[in-house]
Every structure is written in C-alpha cells, then in structure tokens.
Design a protein around this motif. Structure first.
Motif, short mmCIF file in Angstrom:
data_model
loop_
_atom_site.label_atom_id
_atom_site.label_comp_id
_atom_site.label_asym_id
_atom_site.label_seq_id
_atom_site.Cartn_x
_atom_site.Cartn_y
_atom_site.Cartn_z
N TYR A 127 0.67 3.86 0.41
CA TYR A 127 1.10 3.25 -1.01
C TYR A 127 1.59 1.87 -0.78
O TYR A 127 1.07 1.06 -1.53
N SER A 128 2.63 1.65 0.21
CA SER A 128 3.20 0.29 0.42
C SER A 128 1.96 -0.73 0.91
O SER A 128 2.17 -1.89 0.29
N PHE A 129 0.98 -0.35 1.77
CA PHE A 129 0.34 -1.18 2.07
C PHE A 129 -0.55 -1.74 1.01
O PHE A 129 -1.09 -3.01 0.71
N ALA A 130 -0.96 -0.81 0.12
CA ALA A 130 -1.82 -1.04 -0.99
C ALA A 130 -1.48 -1.80 -2.30
O ALA A 130 -1.71 -2.90 -2.59
N VAL A 131 -0.20 -1.65 -2.67
CA VAL A 131 0.66 -2.22 -3.74
C VAL A 131 1.15 -3.83 -3.11
O VAL A 131 1.16 -4.60 -3.79
N THR A 132 1.30 -3.93 -1.82
CA THR A 132 1.71 -5.04 -1.23
C THR A 132 0.30 -5.92 -1.13
O THR A 132 0.45 -7.22 -1.70
N ALA A 133 -0.64 -5.34 -0.79
CA ALA A 133 -1.87 -6.26 -0.80
C ALA A 133 -2.07 -6.74 -2.02
O ALA A 133 -2.51 -8.07 -2.27
N VAL A 134 -2.04 -5.67 -3.05
CA VAL A 134 -2.65 -6.44 -4.51
C VAL A 134 -1.50 -7.30 -4.98
O VAL A 134 -1.96 -8.39 -5.55
N SER B 251 -4.74 13.01 -9.03
CA SER B 251 -5.89 12.02 -8.41
C SER B 251 -5.22 10.78 -8.80
O SER B 251 -5.75 9.53 -8.44
N LEU B 252 -4.65 10.63 -10.08
CA LEU B 252 -4.31 9.30 -10.60
C LEU B 252 -2.75 8.87 -10.96
O LEU B 252 -2.58 7.86 -10.81
N ALA B 253 -1.95 10.07 -10.42
CA ALA B 253 -0.20 9.63 -10.78
C ALA B 253 0.14 8.64 -9.76
O ALA B 253 1.08 7.70 -10.41
N LEU B 254 -0.36 8.67 -8.63
CA LEU B 254 0.12 7.61 -7.36
C LEU B 254 -0.43 6.21 -7.93
O LEU B 254 0.46 5.40 -7.86
N ALA B 255 -1.34 6.06 -8.10
CA ALA B 255 -2.12 4.86 -8.82
C ALA B 255 -1.41 4.41 -9.98
O ALA B 255 -1.18 3.10 -10.17
N ALA B 256 -0.99 5.13 -11.01
CA ALA B 256 -0.42 4.96 -12.29
C ALA B 256 1.13 4.29 -11.69
O ALA B 256 1.40 3.20 -12.24
N VAL B 257 1.88 4.86 -10.67
CA VAL B 257 2.78 4.50 -10.32
C VAL B 257 2.90 3.13 -9.79
O VAL B 257 3.48 2.19 -9.92
N GLY B 258 1.72 2.78 -8.84
CA GLY B 258 1.60 1.62 -8.24
C GLY B 258 1.26 0.51 -9.05
O GLY B 258 1.64 -0.64 -8.97
N VAL B 259 0.59 0.86 -10.19
CA VAL B 259 0.47 -0.28 -11.27
C VAL B 259 1.56 -0.81 -11.86
O VAL B 259 1.99 -2.06 -11.84
#
Length: 275
Positions: free
Chosen positions: A54-61, A132-140
């Motif tokens: 999660y950290s690498f994904a949100v950091t990259a974006v 399958s969506l909740a963590l991505a929603a937090v990431g947004v």
C-alpha cells in the motif's frame, strides 16, 4: 528530551520481552517468545505485506501527481495564488476529517459517488464494504491528502532553480518533455527523492484513515500494521504482542528507508558536485 525519547523505546522493548497486559505490564520475562509468536502469526505477516505494498503504491501515485501538478502550476499559473491555496487545502485538513469526508463520499446511500451514478441510473457500489475495493478506496483518500505535500516541495524547488538554464535550453530547441527530462528533472531530482522518502514514511504509518473509514475491514482487507498494533494493545489489551509487532514494524521500516535515504544522499552529493 533524551529521557522522553528513550522511555517509549525502553517500555516497548521491555514489554515485548515480558508477559504484559494493558493493566499489568512486565509480569514475567519470556525472552523471545513474543517475537516467535508474532513471526508465526499470518495476520501480522499479511498486515506488513499489505502495509508495504500500500505504501509504495500511494507513494508512487502521489509523487507522479505532485510533480505533474508542480510543473503545471510553475509553467502555467505562476501568479495563481488561489490555485496554489486550493491545491494545498487537503494538507491542512486533519486526517480524521479527511477520513470522515471520504467515508461520506463513498457512502452508497446518498454519498457523492452514489448521487452522480444515480443520475445515470447506475446502482451505487458498496466500496468500503467490498474487500477488493476498500484498501484502494482508503488509498485514494490518502493520495488526495498527501499529494499536496509533494507538490509543495517540488514547486518550491522549481522556484529555486536557475531559470537561465531553462531559457538557454529553449533557445537550443529543447521544449516540453525533452526540456523536463534533460534540464528540469536533474535540477529537482534530489527534492523529488526527498519528497518520495517523506511520503513513504507517512504511508507506512497510516492509521487514521483506516480507523475512520473501515476499522480494518471488511475482514482484514484494510488492516495495516499500525491498525493491528492498535487492535492488539487497546482492544485486546495484549501489550506484549503489540510491542513485538511494533518492533517488527520498526525493523521493516528501517530496512526499507535506510537504502532510500542513502540513495537520496548520493543524489544530493551529485547535485552539489554538478552545481
């Protein structure tokens, strides 16, 4: 300051080496038993993998968006103080408010997304209830809150660069992407790396948004390591397990961030030698 700084570390290490609960810490010395139990716990290992991914994904974006926004504002709206203020607005909002705001946006019963989809007669998705969506929603929500930090650092670096280099490059025919890659990016590379480092450290500690938006669910799909520590210590009173997980997370964060810190220092030295 040394005492205040050392006390939490000593407490955590001691609690991890003993049988401790919230009301009765340090009851019995157990050595490495708590660490062995934590390393065998699939929930802990999965939470660490989830947190790091999660950290690498949100950091990259965040870094990509922050750099693009900073370059766009620098090139096209240098006098747009209102635009800069709007871009920085999420940064000054407390994480608890951000979590509440995005929880309302995702609300399938009258939230912003549900309302927009309702005009097209499309049923609202149960975003925060879908594993399958909740963590991505937090990431947004996380990206929305912290991208302005990257924007701010990169924009300040752009303002500090020597504009004569850009003018000379433009006279030589460098424009657009070519100008950015060969002139702008080398000049602000150290700042981008530092911004990415800061953003990564913030992401590795994510707790507030998870607490407010999903409480770690559905199931364990959004349980980050910080939230798991909270569950163990505050909800289950299992202080020894929480302390062992905390130290394990500290080791993981150190292993990840030290090489990145060394890389940033190398970039800084390279920029200094080229200046």
């Amino acid at each position: 300051m040394i005492v205040l700084g050392a006390f939490p570390l000593v407490f955590i290490v001691t609690a991890a080496l003993t049988e401790s609960s919230l009301g009765k810490p340090f009851k019995k010395f157990v050595g490495a038993e708590n660490f062995e139990a934590v390393l065998r716990d699939s929930d802990v290992l999965q939470s660490i993998f989830r947190t790091v991914s999660y950290s690498f994904a949100v950091t990259a974006v965040s870094v990509v968006l922050g750099v693009l926004l900073a370059c766009a504002v620098y090139e096209g709206a240098r006098k747009g103080s209102v635009l800069r203020t709007l871009l920085l607005l999420p940064l000054i909002i407390p994480p608890v408010i951000v979590g509440t705001l995005w929880k309302l946006i995702y609300n399938p019963s009258g939230g912003l997304i549900a309302t927009v989809l309702g005009y097209a007669s499309i049923p609202a998705p149960q975003i925060l209830s879908d594993g399958s969506l909740a963590l991505a929603a937090v990431g947004v929500a996380d990206i929305w809150q912290w991208t302005p930090l990257v924007f701010l650092l990169v924009y300040a670096s752009l303002l500090g660069q020597d504009s004569s280099l850009n003018e000379a490059a433009r006279l030589d025919g460098a424009h657009g992407w070519k100008l950015f890659v060969h002139i702008t990016l080398p000049a602000i590379g150290g700042t981008i790396a530092a911004a990415a480092f800061i953003r990564l450290v913030i992401a590795l500690k994510v707790f507030d948004l998870v607490f407010m938006m999903t409480s770690g669910g559905p199931g364990q799909s959004t349980t980050t390591t910080s939230y798991l520590i909270y569950q163990a210590a505050i909800k289950e009173f299992d202080v020894d397990r929480a302390s062992a997980i905390t130290l394990l997370l500290a080791v993981v964060v150190t292993v990840i961030t030290v090489p990145i810190g060394l890389m940033i220092a190398r970039i800084r030295r390279s920029e200094g030698s080229n200046a």
